[in-house]
Design a protein around this motif. Structure first.
Motif, PDB file in Angstrom:
ATOM      1  N   GLN A 546      49.745 -48.115  10.443  1.00 38.12           N
ATOM      2  CA  GLN A 546      49.258 -46.822   9.968  1.00 38.12           C
ATOM      3  C   GLN A 546      49.407 -45.788  11.073  1.00 38.12           C
ATOM      4  OE1 GLN A 546      45.799 -46.345   7.700  1.00 38.12           O
ATOM      5  NE2 GLN A 546      46.025 -48.230   6.537  1.00 38.12           N
ATOM      6  N   LEU A 547      49.842 -44.604  10.683  1.00 38.70           N
ATOM      7  CA  LEU A 547      49.955 -43.479  11.600  1.00 38.70           C
ATOM      8  C   LEU A 547      49.005 -42.385  11.148  1.00 38.70           C
ATOM      9  CD1 LEU A 547      51.451 -41.970  13.957  1.00 38.70           C
ATOM     10  CD2 LEU A 547      52.991 -41.071  12.204  1.00 38.70           C
ATOM     11  N   LEU A 548      48.138 -41.964  12.052  1.00 35.87           N
ATOM     12  CA  LEU A 548      47.211 -40.872  11.775  1.00 35.87           C
ATOM     13  C   LEU A 548      47.720 -39.618  12.484  1.00 35.87           C
ATOM     14  CD1 LEU A 548      44.541 -39.661  10.766  1.00 35.87           C
ATOM     15  CD2 LEU A 548      43.488 -40.469  12.896  1.00 35.87           C
ATOM     16  N   ILE A 549      48.002 -38.577  11.715  1.00 34.13           N
ATOM     17  CA  ILE A 549      48.431 -37.297  12.274  1.00 34.13           C
ATOM     18  C   ILE A 549      47.246 -36.342  12.225  1.00 34.13           C
ATOM     19  CG2 ILE A 549      50.036 -35.368  12.063  1.00 34.13           C
ATOM     20  CD1 ILE A 549      52.032 -37.227  10.782  1.00 34.13           C
ATOM     21  N   VAL A 550      46.889 -35.793  13.367  1.00 31.54           N
ATOM     22  CA  VAL A 550      45.752 -34.877  13.473  1.00 31.54           C
ATOM     23  C   VAL A 550      46.287 -33.498  13.818  1.00 31.54           C
ATOM     24  CG1 VAL A 550      43.615 -34.354  14.684  1.00 31.54           C
ATOM     25  CG2 VAL A 550      44.234 -36.734  14.208  1.00 31.54           C
ATOM     26  N   ASN A 551      46.039 -32.534  12.949  1.00 32.93           N
ATOM     27  CA  ASN A 551      46.509 -31.161  13.154  1.00 32.93           C
ATOM     28  C   ASN A 551      45.338 -30.269  13.558  1.00 32.93           C
ATOM     29  OD1 ASN A 551      48.198 -28.855  13.107  1.00 32.93           O
ATOM     30  ND2 ASN A 551      47.528 -28.384  11.034  1.00 32.93           N
ATOM     31  N   ASP A 552      45.663 -29.265  14.371  1.00 34.10           N
ATOM     32  CA  ASP A 552      44.688 -28.226  14.743  1.00 34.10           C
ATOM     33  C   ASP A 552      43.484 -28.760  15.496  1.00 34.10           C
ATOM     34  OD1 ASP A 552      45.983 -25.980  13.977  1.00 34.10           O
ATOM     35  OD2 ASP A 552      45.110 -25.874  11.981  1.00 34.10           O
ATOM     36  N   VAL A 577      47.164 -49.272  14.320  1.00 38.41           N
ATOM     37  CA  VAL A 577      46.767 -47.916  13.959  1.00 38.41           C
ATOM     38  C   VAL A 577      47.196 -46.995  15.097  1.00 38.41           C
ATOM     39  CG1 VAL A 577      44.864 -46.358  13.399  1.00 38.41           C
ATOM     40  CG2 VAL A 577      44.816 -48.724  12.592  1.00 38.41           C
ATOM     41  N   HIS A 578      48.079 -46.052  14.804  1.00 34.84           N
ATOM     42  CA  HIS A 578      48.681 -45.213  15.833  1.00 34.84           C
ATOM     43  C   HIS A 578      48.306 -43.748  15.592  1.00 34.84           C
ATOM     44  CE1 HIS A 578      50.922 -48.867  16.575  1.00 34.84           C
ATOM     45  NE2 HIS A 578      51.336 -48.848  15.312  1.00 34.84           N
ATOM     46  N   LEU A 579      48.407 -42.963  16.650  1.00 29.68           N
ATOM     47  CA  LEU A 579      47.918 -41.590  16.610  1.00 29.68           C
ATOM     48  C   LEU A 579      49.027 -40.616  16.979  1.00 29.68           C
ATOM     49  CD1 LEU A 579      45.499 -39.593  16.396  1.00 29.68           C
ATOM     50  CD2 LEU A 579      45.101 -40.005  18.845  1.00 29.68           C
ATOM     51  N   MET A 580      49.125 -39.531  16.226  1.00 30.24           N
ATOM     52  CA  MET A 580      49.986 -38.403  16.582  1.00 30.24           C
ATOM     53  C   MET A 580      49.141 -37.138  16.440  1.00 30.24           C
ATOM     54  SD  MET A 580      53.422 -36.845  14.745  1.00 30.24           S
ATOM     55  CE  MET A 580      54.315 -38.396  14.796  1.00 30.24           C
ATOM     56  N   MET A 581      49.080 -36.362  17.508  1.00 25.67           N
ATOM     57  CA  MET A 581      48.272 -35.145  17.497  1.00 25.67           C
ATOM     58  C   MET A 581      49.170 -33.920  17.612  1.00 25.67           C
ATOM     59  SD  MET A 581      44.927 -36.141  19.769  1.00 25.67           S
ATOM     60  CE  MET A 581      44.290 -34.506  19.517  1.00 25.67           C
ATOM     61  N   VAL A 582      48.875 -32.906  16.831  1.00 21.56           N
ATOM     62  CA  VAL A 582      49.504 -31.596  16.940  1.00 21.56           C
ATOM     63  C   VAL A 582      48.422 -30.668  17.456  1.00 21.56           C
ATOM     64  CG1 VAL A 582      50.734 -29.754  15.746  1.00 21.56           C
ATOM     65  CG2 VAL A 582      51.054 -32.134  15.025  1.00 21.56           C
ATOM     66  N   ALA A 583      48.486 -30.323  18.736  1.00 19.92           N
ATOM     67  CA  ALA A 583      47.344 -29.639  19.337  1.00 19.92           C
ATOM     68  C   ALA A 583      47.783 -28.843  20.560  1.00 19.92           C
ATOM     69  CB  ALA A 583      46.271 -30.651  19.741  1.00 19.92           C
ATOM     70  N   ASP A 584      46.966 -27.841  20.881  1.00 21.93           N
ATOM     71  CA  ASP A 584      47.096 -27.052  22.101  1.00 21.93           C
ATOM     72  C   ASP A 584      45.966 -27.492  23.026  1.00 21.93           C
ATOM     73  OD1 ASP A 584      47.178 -25.212  24.127  1.00 21.93           O
ATOM     74  OD2 ASP A 584      47.228 -23.455  22.830  1.00 21.93           O
ATOM     75  N   ARG A 585      46.322 -28.036  24.163  1.00 17.17           N
ATOM     76  CA  ARG A 585      45.310 -28.584  25.054  1.00 17.17           C
ATOM     77  C   ARG A 585      44.313 -27.514  25.507  1.00 17.17           C
ATOM     78  NH1 ARG A 585      46.514 -32.481  30.277  1.00 17.17           N
ATOM     79  NH2 ARG A 585      44.348 -32.921  30.834  1.00 17.17           N
ATOM     80  N   GLU A 586      44.786 -26.304  25.688  1.00 13.94           N
ATOM     81  CA  GLU A 586      43.881 -25.240  26.140  1.00 13.94           C
ATOM     82  C   GLU A 586      42.799 -24.958  25.101  1.00 13.94           C
ATOM     83  OE1 GLU A 586      45.965 -21.774  27.310  1.00 13.94           O
ATOM     84  OE2 GLU A 586      47.043 -22.755  28.952  1.00 13.94           O
ATOM     85  N   GLU A 587      43.143 -25.093  23.825  1.00 10.55           N
ATOM     86  CA  GLU A 587      42.145 -24.843  22.786  1.00 10.55           C
ATOM     87  C   GLU A 587      41.063 -25.921  22.762  1.00 10.55           C
ATOM     88  OE1 GLU A 587      44.040 -24.331  19.052  1.00 10.55           O
ATOM     89  OE2 GLU A 587      45.042 -22.458  19.601  1.00 10.55           O
ATOM     90  N   ALA A 588      41.368 -27.082  23.306  1.00 14.61           N
ATOM     91  CA  ALA A 588      40.378 -28.166  23.352  1.00 14.61           C
ATOM     92  C   ALA A 588      39.590 -28.144  24.656  1.00 14.61           C
ATOM     93  CB  ALA A 588      41.083 -29.517  23.202  1.00 14.61           C
ATOM     94  N   ALA A 589      39.789 -27.101  25.480  1.00 17.15           N
ATOM     95  CA  ALA A 589      39.122 -27.056  26.780  1.00 17.15           C
ATOM     96  C   ALA A 589      37.615 -26.941  26.654  1.00 17.15           C
ATOM     97  CB  ALA A 589      39.667 -25.893  27.600  1.00 17.15           C
TER      98      ALA A 589
END
Length: 651
Positions: A546-552, A577-589
Motif C-alpha cells: 500500500q502507498l499512502l500519498i499525503v498532500n498539503d 505500507v509506504h509513504l509519499m508526501m507532497v509538502a513544503d518543509r517550510e510550511e511544516a516549520a
C-alpha cells in the motif's frame, strides 16, 4: 583505500595477481568455479576444491578452516574463463554448524599479493543457507572487476553447483565433502602460474575511474545526508532464466522483458581501434531485468567516475600553471620583458595541452556512454522506461512485481543531454517526499508557489500511476489524503479510470480515518509477523503493498494525526505500507524540530530540475529531473484503463 562492498555492488581490480582472504566464525570449505561469459561451469574439472586444489590461475586450501587464502592469477586463466566464483560451504555430518545463521557473518577480502586490501565484503543476512557464492571476479571488455554476490543456498553445496550448470552436482559435492573431511594440517595456498611466486606489487592507493571497464552492480547516491542505496538481489536457490528475442510471457509464465529492438545474438566484433559495441543487458544478473538494472547503475557509476577524472585533470592543469607562473614571477629578472612573456605563454600552453588531452579522453568516454544509452533505453522494461518508450504502447498488466522503479533521470553539467535513469529497488524501504516548496534551483525560482505545488502533485500522480501499472492486479493499492481537496485535478485520471481503490480522503475527518486504518493495519501485520501467526489476521485484510500519498501537509493535521504519520513512515515499510508526501518543509516549520526525523527518513525529489543529489564516490552534485507523460499523450490513460480493468474486471 579499501572498498567496502554491499551485496550486488562491484569494484574495479587494479591488478591481476590477487589473494581472496576468507574469515568465518567457524570451519568452512572454500572453493572456486571457473565459468564462461554466461557464468556456466563446463564440468567438474573447472572447480577448485580441497580434492583438486589447483587449476590454471587458481589455488585453494585443502581443508576446512575458519580462515582461508585463495590465490588467483587472472592472467593465467584460460581464455574461455570469464568469471571466477568464490564459494563457501559448511561440512555436514561433522557435528559443526549446519547453517550459516549459527555463525558470525563471513567476511571476504580481495587483496594484492603484498597484502594491500582492494575490496571487502561482509556477507550479512544469512540464515538457513549451508553454502554461499561469496564473490565473483568477472571480465568485461578485457578489464576485471569483483562483485559482491552473497547468493545463499539452503540446500547446500549440491544446489550451488547445480546452479552453476554442473549436472553431477551431488556427486561432486560428495567428493568435496569427503576430501575436506579427510585432510589434515592446513596448508597455505601458493600463487598459481608457471612463473613462480608473483612479485609484490606496490600499493598506489589510487582509484581507477577509467571507462570502459564497467561496474555492473547497483550503485548508490545520497541526497545530502540521505543515502539512496538500492536493494541488492536477494538470495535464492536458483537463477531465473533470461528471456531474449521477443516480448510477452516465457514458457513458465514469467514476463519477458526482451524488446524487439534488442539483438538476440552477439554483435559482430569491433575493429581493433574501435571501442566495443554496446549491448543491452550485458551486465551480470540472473534475469534480463536484473542485468539491465545492473547495467543502468554501471552507466551511472561510469559517468560519475569519468567526470571526476576530467575535473581532477583540469584542476591539476590549473594548479601546475599557477605554480609555473609563480616561479616566473618570483624572479625579478623574468618578471617583465620577453622572458616573462615567454614563461607565461609556456605555462598557459602546457595547461591547455593537459586540458585538451583530458577533454579528449572525457569525450571518448561520454561518446561510448551515449552509445550505450541509445541501446539500453529502448530495451528497458516498463518499470525502468520513460513514458515515451514503445514498451508502454504494448503494455500488458504484469503477473509479478518488478525489482526496481524508475523515479526520474540524472545528469551532470558537463553533458546535460546524457540522462541516466534513476532506479530505486522495490519494495520501497524509504518513503518519497515530493518537495512542493522553493528549493533554490533556477527552475523553481521562475515559478510561483501555485505552479510548484501543481507540478509536485503531477509528479506524485505519475509515480503512483507507474507503481500501479508495474504491479500485478490487486498487489498494490494507492490511497490519497487531500484535506483541502487541491489534488483532485492532478489525480483525475487515476480516479476516473478506477485505478484508485478509494476516493481521495478530504475534509477534516478523512485524513484521520485513513491514518487510523493504516496504523491498525501496520500493528496487526507486525504482531502477526513477530508471533508467526499470519493465519490469525482478520479476514478481508488486504495483504498487498500500500502507498499512502499525503498532500498539503501539515494542513488539516493535528498532533495525533502527525504522530500516526510518523509511525507509518517509520514502521510501515517493514509490512508493506509506504509513504509519499507532497509538502513544503517550510510550511511544516510550526511543528518545530519534532518533524526533522520524518524529513530525513524520506527521499526528497523535486518536481523541477534540481541539483540536490550527490554520489558517494566522488561527491558530484547530480541534477534530478522527474519523468512525466508527454503533454497530450494518451498513454497514461490507456495504461490506467488496463490496470483498472484487470483490478475490477466486472466494472
Amino acid at each position: 583505500m579499501t572498498a567496502e562492498l554491499v551485496r550486488g555492488q562491484n569494484h574495479a581490480l587494479p591488478r591481476t595477481r590477487l589473494e581472496i582472504r576468507v574469515s568465518a566464525g567457524g570451519p568452512v570449505v572454500a572453493g572456486a568455479t571457473l565459468g564462461d561469459e554466461h557464468g556456466t561451469v563446463a564440468g567438474a574439472e573447472w572447480v577448485a576444491h580441497p580434492g583438486a586444489p589447483r587449476l590454471p590461475g587458481v589455488e585453494v586450501l585443502r581443508q576446512t578452516s575458519a580462515g582461508h587464502r585463495l590465490a588467483v592469477d587472472l592472467d593465467a586463466l584460460p581464455a574461455a574463463v570469464h568469471r571466477v566464483g568464490v564459494l563457501l560451504a559448511l561440512l555436514p555430518g561433522t557435528g559443526g554448524p549446519a547453517r550459516f545463521g549459527e555463525l558470525a557473518a563471513p567476511s571476504v577480502a580481495v587483496t594484492g599479493v603484498d597484502g594491500t586490501e582492494i575490496a571487502r565484503y561482509t556477507i550479512t543476512g544469512l540464515d538457513a543457507e549451508a553454502a554461499v557464492v561469496a564473490l565473483e571476479l568477472y571480465r568485461r571488455q578485457d578489464a576485471w572487476k569483483v562483485r559482491a554476490v552473497g547468493q545463499g543456498y539452503a540446500s547446500g553445496l549440491p544446489a550451488l553447483l547445480a546452479d552453476q550448470g554442473l549436472h553431477q552436482s551431488h556427486e561432486l559435492a560428495a567428493s568435496i565433502h569427503t576430501a575436506a573431511a579427510g585432510t589434515g594440517t592446513p596448508e597455505a595456498a601458493g600463487s598459481p602460474g608457471p612463473d613462480g611466486p608473483p612479485h609484490a606489487a606496490a600499493a598506489t592507493g589510487t582509484i581507477d575511474y577509467g571507462h570502459p571497464a564497467r561496474r555492473s552492480g547497483p550503485a548508490a547516491t545520497s541526497a545530502h545526508d540521505e543515502h539512496l542505496l538500492p536493494h541488492s538481489p536477494g538470495p535464492g536457490d536458483g537463477p531465473e532464466p533470461a528471456s531474449v528475442g521477443g516480448t510477452g510471457a516465457t514458457t513458465d509464465g514469467r514476463i519477458s522483458y526482451a524488446h524487439p529492438r534488442r539483438q538476440a545474438s552477439a554483435p559482430p566484433p569491433a575493429a581493433p581501434d574501435e571501442p566495443a559495441r554496446p549491448v543491452a543487458g550485458d551486465a551480470t544478473g540472473w534475469s534480463m531485468e536484473e542485468r539491465l538494472y545492473n547495467q543502468v547503475w554501471g552507466m551511472f557509476e561510469d559517468l560519475a567516475r569519468t567526470a571526476a577524472s576530467y575535473r581532477s585533470a583540469v584542476d591539476f592543469a590549473d594548479l601546475r600553471m599557477e605554480q609555473e607562473l609563480d616561479r616566473v614571477l618570483s624572479d625579478p629578472r623574468s618578471r617583465i620583458g620577453s622572458a616573462g612573456d615567454q614563461g607565461r605563454e609556456a605555462a598557459r600552453a602546457k595547461r591547455d595541452e593537459l586540458v585538451d588531452r583530458a577533454r579528449e579522453a572525457f569525450e571518448r568516454d561520454i561518446a561510448q556512454l551515449a552509445a550505450e544509452s541509445e541501446v539500453v533505453e529502448p530495451a528497458l522494461p516498463a518499470a525502468f522506461a520513460r513514458w515515451d518508450n514503445p514498451v508502454w504502447q504494448a503494455y500488458q498488466v504484469p503477473t509479478e512485481a518488478p525489482m526496481a522503479l524508475r523515479i526520474g533521470d540524472l545528469h551532470l553539467p558537463e553533458r546535460t543531454a546524457l540522462r541516466i535513469p534513476m532506479l530505486v529497488r522495490l519494495p520501497l524501504e524509504r518513503g518519497l517526499w515530493i518537495d512542493a516548496g522553493r528549493s533554490g534551483s533556477d527552475a523553481a525560482a521562475l515559478m510561483d508557489a501555485e505552479q510548484l505545488h501543481g507540478l509536485a502533485l503531477e509528479t506524485a500522480a505519475a509515480l503512483a500511476a507507474r507503481l500501479l501499472a508495474i504491479h500485478p492486479p490487486g498487489a498494490y493499492t494507492v490511497r490519497v489524503i487531500d484535506p483541502a481537496g487541491s489534488a483532485a485535478v492532478a489525480f483525475a485520471q487515476l480516479t476516473a479510470s478506477g485505478a484508485l481503490s478509494e476516493p481521495l480522503a478530504t475534509g477534516a475527518q478523512g485524513p484521520g480515518a485513513v491514518l487510523e486504518g493504516l496504523t491498525r493495519r501496520v500493528d496487526l501485520l507486525q504482531m502477526a509477523a513477530r508471533g508467526n501467526a499470519a493465519d490469525a489476521l482478520p479476514p478481508g485484510l488486504d495483504p498487498g503493498e500500500q502507498l499512502l500519498i499525503v498532500n498539503d501537509f501539515p494542513h488539516g493535521f493535528d498532533d495525533r494525526t502527525v504522530n500516526r504519520l510518523r509511525y507509518i513512515a517509520d514502521e510501515g515499510p517493514s509490512v508493506g505500507v509506504h509513504l509519499m508526501m507532497v509538502a513544503d518543509r517550510e510550511e511544516a516549520a510550526t511543528y518545530g524540530p519534532v518533524l526533522d526525523p520524518l524529513w530525513r527518513s524520506l527521499l526528497r525529489l523535486s518536481p523541477v530540475p534540481d541539483d540536490h543529489l550527490a554520489d558517494p564516490w566522488v561527491g558530484h552534485t547530480w541534477t534530478y529531473e522527474p519523468i512525466l507523460p508527454p503533454r497530450g499523450s494518451e498513454v497514461l490513460g490507456q495504461v490506467l484503463g488496463q490496470v483498472a480493468g484487470d483490478r475490477w474486471p466486472w466494472g
